[in-house]
Design a protein around this motif. Structure first.
Motif, short mmCIF file in Angstrom:
data_model
loop_
_atom_site.label_atom_id
_atom_site.label_comp_id
_atom_site.label_asym_id
_atom_site.label_seq_id
_atom_site.Cartn_x
_atom_site.Cartn_y
_atom_site.Cartn_z
N MET A 1 0.83 -1.18 0.00
CA MET A 1 0.00 0.00 0.00
C MET A 1 0.88 1.25 0.00
SD MET A 1 -3.10 1.05 2.52
CE MET A 1 -2.35 1.88 3.89
N THR A 2 0.59 2.18 -0.89
CA THR A 2 1.34 3.43 -0.97
C THR A 2 0.83 4.42 0.05
OG1 THR A 2 1.68 3.11 -3.34
CG2 THR A 2 2.01 5.32 -2.49
N ARG A 3 1.73 5.00 0.78
CA ARG A 3 1.34 6.05 1.73
C ARG A 3 1.27 7.37 0.99
NH1 ARG A 3 4.94 5.03 7.14
NH2 ARG A 3 4.10 2.99 7.62
N ARG A 4 0.25 8.15 1.27
CA ARG A 4 0.09 9.46 0.64
C ARG A 4 0.17 10.54 1.70
NH1 ARG A 4 -4.71 9.88 -3.35
NH2 ARG A 4 -3.31 11.35 -4.36
N ALA A 5 0.74 11.67 1.33
CA ALA A 5 0.85 12.81 2.23
C ALA A 5 0.45 14.07 1.48
CB ALA A 5 2.28 12.95 2.75
N VAL A 6 -0.25 14.95 2.15
CA VAL A 6 -0.60 16.25 1.58
C VAL A 6 0.42 17.26 2.08
CG1 VAL A 6 -2.31 18.09 1.47
CG2 VAL A 6 -3.04 15.70 1.42
N VAL A 7 1.05 17.97 1.15
CA VAL A 7 2.00 19.02 1.48
C VAL A 7 1.34 20.34 1.07
CG1 VAL A 7 4.29 19.99 1.03
CG2 VAL A 7 3.96 17.49 1.08
N VAL A 8 1.17 21.24 2.02
CA VAL A 8 0.51 22.51 1.74
C VAL A 8 1.56 23.56 1.44
CG1 VAL A 8 -1.03 24.29 2.65
CG2 VAL A 8 -1.42 21.88 3.23
N GLY A 9 1.55 24.05 0.19
CA GLY A 9 2.47 25.10 -0.22
C GLY A 9 3.58 24.59 -1.11
N ALA A 10 3.75 25.24 -2.25
CA ALA A 10 4.79 24.85 -3.20
C ALA A 10 6.00 25.77 -3.12
CB ALA A 10 4.23 24.84 -4.63
N HIS B 1 8.88 11.62 -1.15
CA HIS B 1 8.93 10.77 -2.35
C HIS B 1 10.12 9.80 -2.27
CE1 HIS B 1 8.68 9.53 -6.52
NE2 HIS B 1 9.95 9.86 -6.66
N ARG B 2 11.25 10.29 -1.82
CA ARG B 2 12.45 9.45 -1.74
C ARG B 2 12.32 8.31 -0.75
NH1 ARG B 2 17.42 13.81 -2.15
NH2 ARG B 2 17.27 14.07 -4.41
N ILE B 3 11.47 8.46 0.26
CA ILE B 3 11.31 7.38 1.23
C ILE B 3 10.06 6.55 0.96
CG2 ILE B 3 12.67 8.52 3.02
CD1 ILE B 3 10.02 9.23 4.43
N GLY B 4 9.49 6.72 -0.23
CA GLY B 4 8.41 5.85 -0.65
C GLY B 4 7.00 6.36 -0.51
N TRP B 5 6.84 7.59 -0.08
CA TRP B 5 5.51 8.18 0.04
C TRP B 5 5.11 8.79 -1.30
CZ3 TRP B 5 2.57 9.46 4.70
CH2 TRP B 5 3.07 8.83 5.84
N GLU B 6 3.82 9.01 -1.48
CA GLU B 6 3.30 9.72 -2.64
C GLU B 6 2.80 11.09 -2.18
OE1 GLU B 6 -0.39 9.48 -5.77
OE2 GLU B 6 0.29 7.63 -4.84
N PRO B 7 3.64 12.13 -2.31
CA PRO B 7 3.22 13.46 -1.85
C PRO B 7 2.28 14.12 -2.86
CG PRO B 7 5.44 13.57 -2.71
CD PRO B 7 5.03 12.13 -2.77
N VAL B 8 1.30 14.83 -2.33
CA VAL B 8 0.39 15.63 -3.15
C VAL B 8 0.59 17.07 -2.68
CG1 VAL B 8 -2.01 16.11 -3.76
CG2 VAL B 8 -1.26 13.74 -3.35
N VAL B 9 1.11 17.92 -3.55
CA VAL B 9 1.40 19.31 -3.19
C VAL B 9 0.19 20.18 -3.55
CG1 VAL B 9 2.95 21.28 -3.52
CG2 VAL B 9 3.87 18.95 -3.56
N ILE B 10 -0.31 20.92 -2.57
CA ILE B 10 -1.44 21.82 -2.76
C ILE B 10 -0.91 23.25 -2.70
CG2 ILE B 10 -3.67 22.56 -1.86
CD1 ILE B 10 -3.64 19.63 -2.71
N GLU B 11 -1.22 24.05 -3.70
CA GLU B 11 -0.76 25.44 -3.77
C GLU B 11 -1.94 26.32 -4.17
OE1 GLU B 11 0.78 28.84 -3.59
OE2 GLU B 11 2.15 27.22 -3.07
N ARG B 12 -2.12 27.43 -3.48
CA ARG B 12 -3.25 28.31 -3.80
C ARG B 12 -3.00 29.24 -4.97
NH1 ARG B 12 -3.63 32.81 1.03
NH2 ARG B 12 -1.47 33.44 0.93
N ALA B 13 -1.74 29.53 -5.27
CA ALA B 13 -1.45 30.39 -6.43
C ALA B 13 -1.88 29.67 -7.70
CB ALA B 13 0.04 30.72 -6.47
N PRO B 14 -2.44 30.39 -8.66
CA PRO B 14 -2.94 29.74 -9.88
C PRO B 14 -1.85 29.22 -10.81
CG PRO B 14 -3.17 32.13 -10.03
CD PRO B 14 -2.71 31.83 -8.63
N ALA B 15 -0.62 29.74 -10.68
CA ALA B 15 0.48 29.30 -11.55
C ALA B 15 1.81 29.68 -10.90
CB ALA B 15 0.37 29.98 -12.92
N ARG B 16 2.88 29.10 -11.44
CA ARG B 16 4.21 29.49 -10.96
C ARG B 16 4.50 30.92 -11.40
NH1 ARG B 16 8.20 25.19 -13.29
NH2 ARG B 16 6.87 25.53 -15.07
N ARG B 17 5.36 31.57 -10.68
CA ARG B 17 5.79 32.91 -11.06
C ARG B 17 6.60 32.83 -12.35
NH1 ARG B 17 8.24 35.09 -5.35
NH2 ARG B 17 6.35 34.78 -4.15
#
Length: 74
Positions: free
Chosen positions: A1-10, A22-38
Motif C-alpha cells: 500500500m502506498t502512503r500518501r501525504a498532503v503538502v501545503v504550499g509549493a 517521495h524518496r522514502i516511498g511516500w506519494e506526496p500531493v502538493v497543494i498550492e493556492r497560487a494559480p500558476a508558478r511565477r
C-alpha cells in the motif's frame, strides 16, 4: 500500500518536504493556492543551513548549475 501525504504550499519548504517524502516511498500531493508558478522564478537565500540541506538532499549540483552567481562555502 502506498502512503500518501498532503503538502501545503509549493514554496521551497513544501517542495523540499515533498521530495524527501517521495524518496522514502511516500506519494506526496502538493497543494498550492497560487494559480500558476511565477514567470520570473523564485529567489532563495542560499547559504549556511540552506546550502547544507541542499547538499544532504543531493540537489546541490543541479542548484549550482541553475544559479547565477552561486555562493560557494569558504
Amino acid at each position: 500500500m502506498t502512503r500518501r501525504a498532503v503538502v501545503v504550499g509549493a514554496g521551497i519548504a513544501g517542495l523540499a518536504a515533498a521530495l524527501q517524502l517521495h524518496r522514502i516511498g511516500w506519494e506526496p500531493v502538493v497543494i498550492e493556492r497560487a494559480p500558476a508558478r511565477r514567470s520570473s522564478g523564485y529567489v532563495v537565500a542560499f547559504f549556511g543551513r540552506g546550502y547544507d540541506a541542499a547538499e544532504r538532499m543531493g540537489i546541490l549540483p543541479a542548484l549550482c548549475e541553475r544559479h547565477v552567481g552561486a555562493a560557494r562555502p569558504q
